[in-house]
Motif scaffolding. Structure first.
Motif, PDB file in Angstrom:
ATOM      1  N   UNK A 109      29.373  33.549  32.785  1.00 44.93           N
ATOM      2  CA  UNK A 109      30.547  33.966  33.558  1.00 44.93           C
ATOM      3  C   UNK A 109      30.653  35.490  33.590  1.00 44.93           C
ATOM      4  N   UNK A 110      30.426  36.117  32.450  1.00 44.11           N
ATOM      5  CA  UNK A 110      30.535  37.580  32.374  1.00 44.11           C
ATOM      6  C   UNK A 110      29.538  38.233  33.326  1.00 44.11           C
ATOM      7  N   UNK A 111      28.300  37.733  33.327  1.00 44.95           N
ATOM      8  CA  UNK A 111      27.277  38.272  34.235  1.00 44.95           C
ATOM      9  C   UNK A 111      27.702  38.110  35.696  1.00 44.95           C
ATOM     10  N   UNK A 112      28.195  36.931  36.006  1.00 45.02           N
ATOM     11  CA  UNK A 112      28.581  36.631  37.391  1.00 45.02           C
ATOM     12  C   UNK A 112      29.773  37.481  37.810  1.00 45.02           C
ATOM     13  N   UNK A 113      30.743  37.625  36.921  1.00 44.05           N
ATOM     14  CA  UNK A 113      31.929  38.427  37.250  1.00 44.05           C
ATOM     15  C   UNK A 113      31.583  39.895  37.486  1.00 44.05           C
ATOM     16  N   UNK A 114      30.528  40.377  36.856  1.00 44.65           N
ATOM     17  CA  UNK A 114      30.077  41.747  37.122  1.00 44.65           C
ATOM     18  C   UNK A 114      29.520  41.871  38.534  1.00 44.65           C
ATOM     19  N   UNK A 115      28.896  40.808  39.025  1.00 47.97           N
ATOM     20  CA  UNK A 115      28.265  40.832  40.350  1.00 47.97           C
ATOM     21  C   UNK A 115      29.197  40.382  41.468  1.00 47.97           C
ATOM     22  N   UNK A 116      30.165  39.538  41.111  1.00 48.54           N
ATOM     23  CA  UNK A 116      31.085  38.975  42.115  1.00 48.54           C
ATOM     24  C   UNK A 116      32.516  39.272  41.655  1.00 48.54           C
ATOM     25  N   UNK A 117      33.182  40.209  42.298  1.00 48.35           N
ATOM     26  CA  UNK A 117      34.516  40.646  41.847  1.00 48.35           C
ATOM     27  C   UNK A 117      35.643  39.684  42.243  1.00 48.35           C
ATOM     28  N   UNK A 118      35.781  38.624  41.448  1.00 47.91           N
ATOM     29  CA  UNK A 118      36.871  37.666  41.674  1.00 47.91           C
ATOM     30  C   UNK A 118      37.554  37.391  40.335  1.00 47.91           C
ATOM     31  N   UNK A 119      38.688  36.747  40.393  1.00 44.78           N
ATOM     32  CA  UNK A 119      39.380  36.362  39.164  1.00 44.78           C
ATOM     33  C   UNK A 119      38.563  35.293  38.441  1.00 44.78           C
ATOM     34  N   UNK A 120      38.636  35.302  37.124  1.00 43.48           N
ATOM     35  CA  UNK A 120      37.899  34.318  36.326  1.00 43.48           C
ATOM     36  C   UNK A 120      38.313  32.894  36.701  1.00 43.48           C
ATOM     37  N   UNK A 121      39.584  32.705  37.009  1.00 46.98           N
ATOM     38  CA  UNK A 121      40.057  31.369  37.393  1.00 46.98           C
ATOM     39  C   UNK A 121      39.431  30.918  38.713  1.00 46.98           C
ATOM     40  N   UNK A 122      39.256  31.852  39.641  1.00 46.32           N
ATOM     41  CA  UNK A 122      38.598  31.535  40.912  1.00 46.32           C
ATOM     42  C   UNK A 122      37.153  31.148  40.651  1.00 46.32           C
ATOM     43  N   UNK A 123      36.490  31.930  39.827  1.00 44.58           N
ATOM     44  CA  UNK A 123      35.100  31.642  39.488  1.00 44.58           C
ATOM     45  C   UNK A 123      34.975  30.255  38.860  1.00 44.58           C
TER      46      UNK A 123
END
Length: 70
Positions: A39-53
């Motif tokens: 999740x951390x890796x993805x959130x760095x590449x895709x700027x969305x809320x963790x809940x959305x992810x």
């Protein structure tokens, strides 16, 4: 009347672009998850809320081996 329609069309085009961007972000997030990214890796590449992810990735079908990594 023409100005109003022109503004409405511009507004709809902007909405369409925003929706397309979100779809692209979702697809990118799912692709990264299937590649084994956290999740951390993805959130760095895709700027969305963790809940959305989390909602997006809940829909992603991962193989049993991919699921075991997490």
């Amino acid at each position: 009347m023409t100005v109003h329609l022109s503004r409405r069309l511009e507004h709809l085009e902007n909405e369409h672009a925003a929706i397309n961007k979100k779809i692209e972000e979702k697809n990118k997030a799912i692709k990264l998850r299937k590649q084994g990214k956290t999740y951390v890796d993805i959130l760095r590449a895709v700027p969305v809320a963790k809940s959305t992810l989390a909602l997006w990735l809940k829909e992603a079908k991962l193989s049993q081996a991919q699921n075991q990594k997490f």
